[in-house]
Scaffold this motif. Structure first.
Motif, mmCIF file in Angstrom:
data_model
loop_
_atom_site.group_PDB
_atom_site.id
_atom_site.type_symbol
_atom_site.label_atom_id
_atom_site.label_comp_id
_atom_site.label_asym_id
_atom_site.label_seq_id
_atom_site.Cartn_x
_atom_site.Cartn_y
_atom_site.Cartn_z
ATOM 1 N N VAL A 193 0.852 -1.189 0.000
ATOM 2 C CA VAL A 193 0.000 0.000 0.000
ATOM 3 C C VAL A 193 0.888 1.240 0.000
ATOM 4 C CG1 VAL A 193 -1.960 -1.083 1.159
ATOM 5 C CG2 VAL A 193 -0.182 -0.003 2.529
ATOM 6 N N ASN A 194 0.372 2.263 -0.649
ATOM 7 C CA ASN A 194 1.097 3.531 -0.724
ATOM 8 C C ASN A 194 0.091 4.665 -0.622
ATOM 9 O OD1 ASN A 194 1.804 5.846 -2.934
ATOM 10 N ND2 ASN A 194 3.627 5.258 -1.778
ATOM 11 N N VAL A 195 0.420 5.663 0.199
ATOM 12 C CA VAL A 195 -0.358 6.895 0.283
ATOM 13 C C VAL A 195 0.578 8.023 -0.112
ATOM 14 C CG1 VAL A 195 -1.719 8.426 1.740
ATOM 15 C CG2 VAL A 195 -1.790 5.974 2.125
ATOM 16 N N SER A 196 0.200 8.770 -1.159
ATOM 17 C CA SER A 196 1.135 9.779 -1.648
ATOM 18 C C SER A 196 0.389 10.933 -2.307
ATOM 19 C CB SER A 196 2.109 9.150 -2.661
ATOM 20 O OG SER A 196 1.404 8.619 -3.764
ATOM 21 N N ASP A 197 1.047 12.074 -2.329
ATOM 22 C CA ASP A 197 0.597 13.214 -3.111
ATOM 23 C C ASP A 197 1.830 13.809 -3.771
ATOM 24 O OD1 ASP A 197 1.930 14.516 -1.112
ATOM 25 O OD2 ASP A 197 0.180 15.588 -0.322
ATOM 26 N N GLU A 198 1.743 15.052 -4.212
ATOM 27 C CA GLU A 198 2.868 15.634 -4.934
ATOM 28 C C GLU A 198 4.054 15.953 -4.029
ATOM 29 O OE1 GLU A 198 -0.154 18.979 -4.176
ATOM 30 O OE2 GLU A 198 -0.116 16.822 -4.612
ATOM 31 N N PHE A 199 3.838 15.864 -2.690
ATOM 32 C CA PHE A 199 4.918 16.208 -1.766
ATOM 33 C C PHE A 199 5.399 15.026 -0.925
ATOM 34 C CE2 PHE A 199 2.424 20.124 -2.328
ATOM 35 C CZ PHE A 199 3.407 20.961 -2.826
ATOM 36 N N HIS A 200 4.514 14.034 -0.676
ATOM 37 C CA HIS A 200 4.835 12.972 0.269
ATOM 38 C C HIS A 200 4.506 11.600 -0.318
ATOM 39 C CE1 HIS A 200 3.758 16.582 2.651
ATOM 40 N NE2 HIS A 200 4.823 16.240 3.383
ATOM 41 N N SER A 201 5.179 10.609 0.199
ATOM 42 C CA SER A 201 4.887 9.231 -0.195
ATOM 43 C C SER A 201 5.206 8.310 0.979
ATOM 44 C CB SER A 201 5.712 8.829 -1.423
ATOM 45 O OG SER A 201 5.425 7.492 -1.800
ATOM 46 N N PHE A 202 4.196 7.561 1.439
ATOM 47 C CA PHE A 202 4.352 6.600 2.529
ATOM 48 C C PHE A 202 3.979 5.205 2.003
ATOM 49 C CE2 PHE A 202 3.378 10.686 4.377
ATOM 50 C CZ PHE A 202 4.309 10.805 5.404
ATOM 51 N N SER A 203 4.879 4.272 2.121
ATOM 52 C CA SER A 203 4.645 2.925 1.591
ATOM 53 C C SER A 203 4.947 1.868 2.647
ATOM 54 C CB SER A 203 5.525 2.660 0.361
ATOM 55 O OG SER A 203 5.241 3.560 -0.684
ATOM 56 N N LYS A 204 4.185 0.774 2.597
ATOM 57 C CA LYS A 204 4.452 -0.373 3.468
ATOM 58 C C LYS A 204 4.093 -1.643 2.700
ATOM 59 C CE LYS A 204 4.906 -0.175 7.661
ATOM 60 N NZ LYS A 204 4.912 -0.201 9.139
ATOM 61 N N MET A 205 4.719 -2.742 3.108
ATOM 62 C CA MET A 205 4.473 -4.045 2.483
ATOM 63 C C MET A 205 4.215 -5.085 3.563
ATOM 64 S SD MET A 205 7.292 -4.121 -0.591
ATOM 65 C CE MET A 205 8.668 -3.834 0.512
ATOM 66 N N GLN A 206 3.531 -6.168 3.179
ATOM 67 C CA GLN A 206 3.214 -7.243 4.123
ATOM 68 C C GLN A 206 3.269 -8.584 3.403
ATOM 69 O OE1 GLN A 206 2.390 -7.251 7.605
ATOM 70 N NE2 GLN A 206 2.811 -9.404 7.141
ATOM 71 N N ARG A 207 4.051 -9.520 3.933
ATOM 72 C CA ARG A 207 4.111 -10.864 3.381
ATOM 73 C C ARG A 207 2.853 -11.652 3.743
ATOM 74 N NH1 ARG A 207 7.198 -13.456 -0.267
ATOM 75 N NH2 ARG A 207 7.052 -15.355 0.982
ATOM 76 N N CYS A 208 2.445 -12.559 2.841
ATOM 77 C CA CYS A 208 1.331 -13.479 3.084
ATOM 78 C C CYS A 208 1.867 -14.893 2.863
ATOM 79 C CB CYS A 208 0.163 -13.198 2.141
ATOM 80 S SG CYS A 208 -0.518 -11.534 2.244
ATOM 81 N N ASP A 209 2.212 -15.570 3.928
ATOM 82 C CA ASP A 209 2.901 -16.856 3.820
ATOM 83 C C ASP A 209 2.011 -18.060 4.103
ATOM 84 O OD1 ASP A 209 5.493 -15.863 3.161
ATOM 85 O OD2 ASP A 209 5.707 -15.192 5.230
ATOM 86 N N LYS A 210 1.105 -17.932 5.060
ATOM 87 C CA LYS A 210 0.333 -19.082 5.527
ATOM 88 C C LYS A 210 -1.046 -19.079 4.872
ATOM 89 C CE LYS A 210 -1.352 -21.302 9.745
ATOM 90 N NZ LYS A 210 -1.534 -21.169 11.211
ATOM 91 N N HIS A 211 -1.191 -19.836 3.798
ATOM 92 C CA HIS A 211 -2.447 -19.850 3.049
ATOM 93 C C HIS A 211 -3.289 -21.062 3.437
ATOM 94 C CE1 HIS A 211 -1.484 -16.534 0.262
ATOM 95 N NE2 HIS A 211 -0.231 -16.944 0.428
ATOM 96 N N VAL A 212 -4.447 -20.788 4.019
ATOM 97 C CA VAL A 212 -5.403 -21.827 4.397
ATOM 98 C C VAL A 212 -6.764 -21.423 3.835
ATOM 99 C CG1 VAL A 212 -4.145 -22.477 6.485
ATOM 100 C CG2 VAL A 212 -5.899 -20.694 6.616
ATOM 101 N N ILE A 213 -7.793 -22.193 4.142
ATOM 102 C CA ILE A 213 -9.155 -21.838 3.730
ATOM 103 C C ILE A 213 -9.968 -21.588 4.991
ATOM 104 C CG2 ILE A 213 -11.202 -22.534 2.441
ATOM 105 C CD1 ILE A 213 -9.415 -24.449 0.871
ATOM 106 N N ASN A 214 -10.397 -20.356 5.182
ATOM 107 C CA ASN A 214 -11.139 -19.989 6.386
ATOM 108 C C ASN A 214 -12.254 -19.015 5.996
ATOM 109 O OD1 ASN A 214 -12.098 -19.245 8.895
ATOM 110 N ND2 ASN A 214 -10.092 -18.946 9.801
ATOM 111 N N MET A 215 -13.407 -19.577 5.643
ATOM 112 C CA MET A 215 -14.524 -18.746 5.203
ATOM 113 C C MET A 215 -15.085 -17.881 6.342
ATOM 114 S SD MET A 215 -14.953 -19.314 1.992
ATOM 115 C CE MET A 215 -14.497 -20.494 0.721
ATOM 116 N N LEU A 216 -14.947 -18.357 7.571
ATOM 117 C CA LEU A 216 -15.418 -17.565 8.702
ATOM 118 C C LEU A 216 -14.642 -16.253 8.798
ATOM 119 C CD1 LEU A 216 -17.176 -17.232 11.234
ATOM 120 C CD2 LEU A 216 -15.387 -18.418 12.521
#
Length: 471
Positions: free
Chosen positions: A66-89
């Motif tokens: 995700v990134n939030v930015s305008d013409e003066f600022h930019s803030f970015s972060k990332m997140q790993r998704c490693d554990k994939h299961v099936i959880n409809m709840l």
């Protein structure tokens, strides 16, 4: 704005980005399709006060950005998704939380607390309940292939024990794909051993009463169904949905993961077949049943509810899951089967039948979500899983893996491969297309509702103003 206030605002912004990423991570790791992940993240961003015009979200199978930015600022972060299961709840509860947080103006602390409750929530079902549910689901598949109820029990027992072994191996930390292969091997060997109970020699050695109970007229059918708890129905459907919704990279990763699971399953089944030298069922045994439709209905309900335990579907939804499975399977069979096999039927083939069955229950569930208060995915996917072409897929791979230069082998294997691919594509299309058409009517209502809530939050000063970070 002084430096102290700036530091505090930047810290708050980064916390909001963390919460947004955590929301998406839970959804992706619970097997939500990419469009759902994006919709829920955008709704969560509205609650968090992140302006849509400044927000950029990138969704990948293993990484969210995700990134939030305008013409003066930019803030970015990332997140790993490693554990994939099936959880409809978890998918259901995240959807509910994203609306409640806006409506009730949750604090960040309360939202984070509710989010972690969902992430760490206890599974509705114990390991043995899941194993039994999956086993009964495989028994339901066996009935759909034409077996009798004694063979249903044999297929269920073999699947229960094999799946429980797979779960034990998963908990021990061994390789996921190797676990699928081992489980498929064990289930197939157990189903093969059960076929001896109906041989004349064993029947003659047993008391007449016990022999009549243990005898089945379809001793080979359990081998077709005993390992189908391995078939990755949800990843297959999600892969097709992602590709149709133009999430190409994620769709391809999911498709590759699906293929690896099916290859592992096929390898385990093939090894068991070679050990027992009983390959006739894999090539020649017919899977076209001749049961009355009420038998299909019972088997479909059992299969749908059995898989629902794997997917952590709440108890309250189980009756509707059973009804959905009945509608889907009986519609598929009515369109698919020839009149001569069941007394009724249109004889249009399994591909058209699968499209009609999945599309019908998907259309019905567009309305059902309003009184069941759950996402469409949570009640539609368990209902269509009983028509996923698992047998066709592993018969295709078995054909390719066991080629010995005999004339017609490639054609035989390709026939199964093409049919299974077409059926799978039609199931995914049936699930997806009604939703795409329905968005013309549903999406504007939800979008207008969300926009009204956003305007109200803007007026109350709940949105971040990036211009305030200028120094």
């Amino acid at each position: 704005m002084d430096v102290k206030q700036l530091d505090y605002s930047e810290k708050t912004l980064r916390r909001k980005l963390d919460l947004l990423l955590r929301t998406g991570q839970i959804l992706m790791e619970s097997s939500a399709d990419s469009s759902r992940v994006k919709r829920n993240m955008e709704r969560t961003a509205a609650y968090l006060g992140l302006p849509k015009e400044n927000l950029h979200i990138n969704i990948d199978y293993y990484m969210l950005q995700v990134n939030v930015s305008d013409e003066f600022h930019s803030f970015s972060k990332m997140q790993r998704c490693d554990k994939h299961v099936i959880n409809m709840l978890a998918i259901q509860e995240i959807s509910r939380l994203s609306w409640l947080a806006i409506q009730e103006d949750y604090s960040l602390d309360r939202y984070e607390e509710e989010l972690e409750k969902i992430a760490n929530g206890r599974h509705f079902y114990t390991d043995w309940m899941i194993a039994i549910g999956a086993g009964l689901a495989c028994g339901g598949f066996c009935i759909q292939f034409g077996c009798d109820w004694t063979a249903f029990c044999y297929a269920s027992i073999a699947a229960i024990l094999g799946n429980r072994l797979r779960m034990f191996l998963n908990h021990s930390g061994s390789n996921l794909y190797a676990n699928f292969a081992v489980a498929a091997f064990v289930s197939t060997i157990l189903a093969w051993l059960s076929s001896f109970l109906s041989t004349p020699a064993v029947q003659a050695a047993l008391p007449e009463f016990i022999g009549s109970i243990l005898h089945t007229n379809t001793p080979w059918h359990p081998l077709l169904a005993c390992a189908l708890y391995v078939v990755p129905g949800v990843p297959m459907i999600n892969a097709c949905n992602d590709l149709l919704d133009n999430h190409i990279n994620t769709g391809l990763v999911r498709a590759t993961n699906t293929l690896l699971i099916v290859i592992a399953m096929s390898f385990g089944i093939m090894l068991a077949i070679k050990c027992g030298s009983f390959d006739g069922f894999a090539k020649d045994l017919s899977t076209i049943p001749h049961h009355p439709f009420y038998v299909y209905a019972i088997a479909a309900a059992i299969s749908a509810m059995g898989f629902a335990t794997i997917y952590n579907i709440p108890y309250r939804l189980m009756p509707w899951i059973a009804i959905g499975g009945i509608i889907c399977v009986c519609t598929r069979n009515f369109v698919f089967l020839e009149p001569s096999s069941t007394g009724v039927g249109l004889g249009l083939g399994i591909v058209v039948g699968s499209l009609c069955g999945s599309a019908l229950i998907s259309i019905i569930n567009i309305k059902a979500v309003h009184f069941l208060h759950t996402p469409h995915q949570c009640i539609t996917i368990p209902a269509v899983i009983p028509i996923v072409p698992g047998v066709l897929m592993y018969r295709a791979l078995y054909g390719f893996m066991g080629m010995q230069g005999v004339v017609g082998e490639v054609t035989h294997a390709m026939t199964f491969a093409i049919n299974s691919s077409l059926v799978l594509a039609c199931i995914a299309l049936g699930v997806a297309i009604p939703g795409i058409f329905a968005r013309k009517w549903i999406a504007p209502h939800r979008r207008n509702k969300l926009e009204r809530m956003i305007d109200e939050r803007r007026k109350r000063g709940k949105f971040i103003d990036l211009h305030g970070y200028k120094v």
